[in-house]
Motif scaffolding. Sequence first.
Motif, PDB file in Angstrom:
ATOM      1  N   GLU A 187       0.813  -1.210   0.000  1.00 51.29           N
ATOM      2  CA  GLU A 187       0.000   0.000   0.000  1.00 51.29           C
ATOM      3  C   GLU A 187       0.854   1.271   0.000  1.00 51.29           C
ATOM      4  O   GLU A 187       0.517   2.248  -0.675  1.00 51.29           O
ATOM      5  N   LYS A 188       1.939   1.296   0.772  1.00 54.01           N
ATOM      6  CA  LYS A 188       2.720   2.513   0.924  1.00 54.01           C
ATOM      7  C   LYS A 188       3.773   2.695  -0.163  1.00 54.01           C
ATOM      8  O   LYS A 188       4.001   3.810  -0.646  1.00 54.01           O
ATOM      9  N   VAL A 189       4.431   1.606  -0.548  1.00 52.42           N
ATOM     10  CA  VAL A 189       5.544   1.704  -1.499  1.00 52.42           C
ATOM     11  C   VAL A 189       5.084   1.442  -2.924  1.00 52.42           C
ATOM     12  O   VAL A 189       5.311   2.245  -3.827  1.00 52.42           O
ATOM     13  N   LEU A 190       4.417   0.298  -3.132  1.00 47.58           N
ATOM     14  CA  LEU A 190       3.973  -0.049  -4.478  1.00 47.58           C
ATOM     15  C   LEU A 190       2.716   0.678  -4.909  1.00 47.58           C
ATOM     16  O   LEU A 190       2.362   0.649  -6.089  1.00 47.58           O
ATOM     17  N   LYS A 191       2.024   1.321  -3.953  1.00 49.33           N
ATOM     18  CA  LYS A 191       0.788   2.074  -4.224  1.00 49.33           C
ATOM     19  C   LYS A 191      -0.269   1.195  -4.897  1.00 49.33           C
ATOM     20  O   LYS A 191      -0.928   1.572  -5.855  1.00 49.33           O
ATOM     21  N   ARG A 192      -0.410  -0.011  -4.402  1.00 46.19           N
ATOM     22  CA  ARG A 192      -1.419  -0.942  -4.901  1.00 46.19           C
ATOM     23  C   ARG A 192      -2.325  -1.369  -3.767  1.00 46.19           C
ATOM     24  O   ARG A 192      -1.927  -1.365  -2.604  1.00 46.19           O
ATOM     25  N   LYS A 193      -3.531  -1.726  -4.124  1.00 49.99           N
ATOM     26  CA  LYS A 193      -4.472  -2.226  -3.135  1.00 49.99           C
ATOM     27  C   LYS A 193      -4.449  -3.747  -3.027  1.00 49.99           C
ATOM     28  O   LYS A 193      -5.320  -4.349  -2.409  1.00 49.99           O
ATOM     29  N   ARG A 194      -3.471  -4.329  -3.638  1.00 50.90           N
ATOM     30  CA  ARG A 194      -3.369  -5.787  -3.639  1.00 50.90           C
ATOM     31  C   ARG A 194      -2.846  -6.271  -2.299  1.00 50.90           C
ATOM     32  O   ARG A 194      -1.809  -5.812  -1.821  1.00 50.90           O
ATOM     33  N   LYS A 195      -3.547  -7.215  -1.691  1.00 51.97           N
ATOM     34  CA  LYS A 195      -3.170  -7.798  -0.408  1.00 51.97           C
ATOM     35  C   LYS A 195      -2.786  -9.255  -0.590  1.00 51.97           C
ATOM     36  O   LYS A 195      -3.184  -9.899  -1.571  1.00 51.97           O
ATOM     37  N   PRO A 196      -2.042  -9.829   0.353  1.00 51.54           N
ATOM     38  CA  PRO A 196      -1.714 -11.258   0.237  1.00 51.54           C
ATOM     39  C   PRO A 196      -2.938 -12.133   0.439  1.00 51.54           C
ATOM     40  O   PRO A 196      -3.887 -11.763   1.128  1.00 51.54           O
TER      41      PRO A 196
END
Length: 825
Positions: A609-618
Amino acid sequence: MSRNVNFDLSHPLMEAGLESPADEEGVHDSFQQLIAEHSDNGAASSALELQQLQSDLDEESRDNMPLSGPEHEHRRRQGASDLECDGGEMDPIQGEGWSSDTLKILSSMPSRTIGRNRGAIISQYCNKTLKLRRRRQTRPSIRDFSPSSRPSIRSYGMEGDTTDAEVSKRERLVNNLQNLPVSDRVRMLRGMPLSVAEKKEIRNLVMQKEKRILSNKKLSCCSQLKYYIIIAARKSWYSWLSFLHSLQPWQTLLKRVSGRFGTGVLSYFLFLKTLVFFNVFLFLVTGAFLVLPQAVHPPYRDTTSFSGLELLTGAGSFSHTVMYYGYYANYTLPRRSRDEGGGQNASTLTSDSQQFSYNMPLAYFFTIGMAFFITCIILVYSMSKTFGRSFRINKSNSILTMKTFSCWDFKVIKKKSVQIMSENIGTQLKELLAELTQKHTKSTFCKRFCRLMVHGVAWTICIASTTGCMAGVYYFSEFIHKDLQQNHRNLYVNPLMKEAKLLSLPTVVSVINLLLPALFNLVGWMETYESPSVFAYVAIGRNLMLKMSMLGILCFHWLGRVAPEYKSIGLTCWEDFVGQELYRFLLMDFIFTLLDTLFGELLWRLFSEKVLKRKRKPVFDIARNVLDLIYGQTLAWLGVLFSPVLPVVQILKLFLVFYIKMSSVMLNCQAPRKPYRASQMTTIFITLLCIPSLLGASVCVTYTMWSITPSTSCGPFRTLDTMFKAGKHWMEILEKDNPSLSVLSKAHTYFVENPFFLFVGAGIFLIVIYFHSQVVDGQRKIISLLQDQIQNEGEDKKFLINRLQSVHKQKQDAGKRLKSQDSTC
């Protein structure tokens, strides 16, 4: 072919529907009788519809337009569009373009006439309620009637002529329903082929009349007291049932997980809940028969100060408590012996036979044996039950239909419960639809060969890495054993440092169990499985291979190295050392589970969320987490012989893991991108818990009791060659004191000492599982045949309608030919 619909995957919480009335079979076979009884009411409307349809068809036939021609099709579509423009709904029968004879037959079907024969339905159900009332109720006494309502001789014979004229059919139906019991009344109302509004109206009339009768009727004090007692008892019973339902742990959390993440993640938490039950049962057995009697009559022991390191190593002051095997006495309680050295011999088992005594060695042996035996029975029963539930119906078509039309529970009224339930049903529908829409494409030979090569390379990598880890753990355990021998010879070793070194082996094994499954997931990602369930099953197999191999190496280290050479490494009680080792492995497994949750899920979500700026979760790794639970439970079963209090540690660990994993799943994980139905995962988890886990632990515990010599200075079996000799020695003493009980000694010799009966018992369990699987397989075949039969019956109906259509066409063509011949003449 009936099946109970269950939308709660943990337990069947929905109530079963009420049964059909006793005479409901006649309802479905009496439609023609209904039509005949109410022909006066329904004939006009049906005649008007048929006349209209017939007039339209006659106009078409007079125009000499064929039924299946293009112009007729255009006119039919034009008529349908006109009906739609007018705002009316087009008749589905008329929209098919069938002939007038076919339309007459279809219009006379029960599904087309049931709405026009409401009066006949009420009349017939009035007769059915009257018959049911006469059959269910006894004849009331004439004293219960008022003088005005008693039958008169002058009105005898005229009642049948005046009743129908004065009371309508609906009122008679209401009267009969009012006199029926509540259960029969509800069943009869449900069975009526009427609309919901009409059923509600009839029920309200019955309730109003019942209230009027109760208000006019004066009850005696005894009757009122009886009714109050009955009502109070019923309310207390319902409150008790509600209280028992509320005692079930984690129901709301499990429903929330099922609604958001599906049945795959839910199966993990249900499996964890099952393990809590097994450990609670094991602790109750060992606590009642071992821990509590020994705690009430403790032996004389020197106590040591608490340093705090015991919480990690399990040694130190914990070694002189009921937590470990060496604390338990080898004499009959409640006699206390202060001679714990070599003066304590087998003769102490015969003391105080006159008074009440508790033989601790015998209790220790039979408690552990019966605990494993009962656990095995429960596991086999659970496995067969879940096997039958998950494999009985393999098709998703029927399940999807039931989930769509009859899975909502109308007793749910709270806003939060409604939201959880709607999410649950939506997720289940997604899983079923994903299973139905899954496409199985046929690949070419080159693609299949490349896929087999990739799978072969992946399995080679997994097996090679597992073998290397096994070799590393084996040599490292041997190094630890040699280091313990050197520390025993060295007199200037710090005891705390010596205990701290014991944490190295559990740490190494836990690191391997944490990192190697990540390699398995990477290899599985390279294989690109189309089905997520297949990927989960393959990951479970690889993780199982890793965990069982680690446990095999550890059992060899404890029973093959430590037990025979415990004096060379400075141990006075090797059983306590093994119990401490199992405690350390359980503790390190819990610590690394926390680290996996922290670094593998929380930090990955924050990084994404903070670095890659994606909403993808494990995505929650079901295979690895489930195998971690099985690994920990196997350690608990192995350690119950050496540490009877170890199930308490496992219970605390499982409770903490549940809440930690639940919070992590809700905050850090996302639902699988490809939803899949995990209907068979619970069965696979129970099977893995039974066959590799419990069976392996039972083999190790049985080998320890039968073959390995116990320590000579601690424990309840210190004076015996093997633990198994405790039962045989007690039988010899019992036969010497009471010669009449020699039959028990012979029974013990044949049934307990002989391993043949142990194999017979195991064979019986396997036969039970096999026969249950065969029965379930037969049920699946029968269900498949019944589904095919239903489908064929639908095809038969279509075939009959097509035949009627063809016969009508032949008659119409013959009529046209006759008309043409008459015109030519």
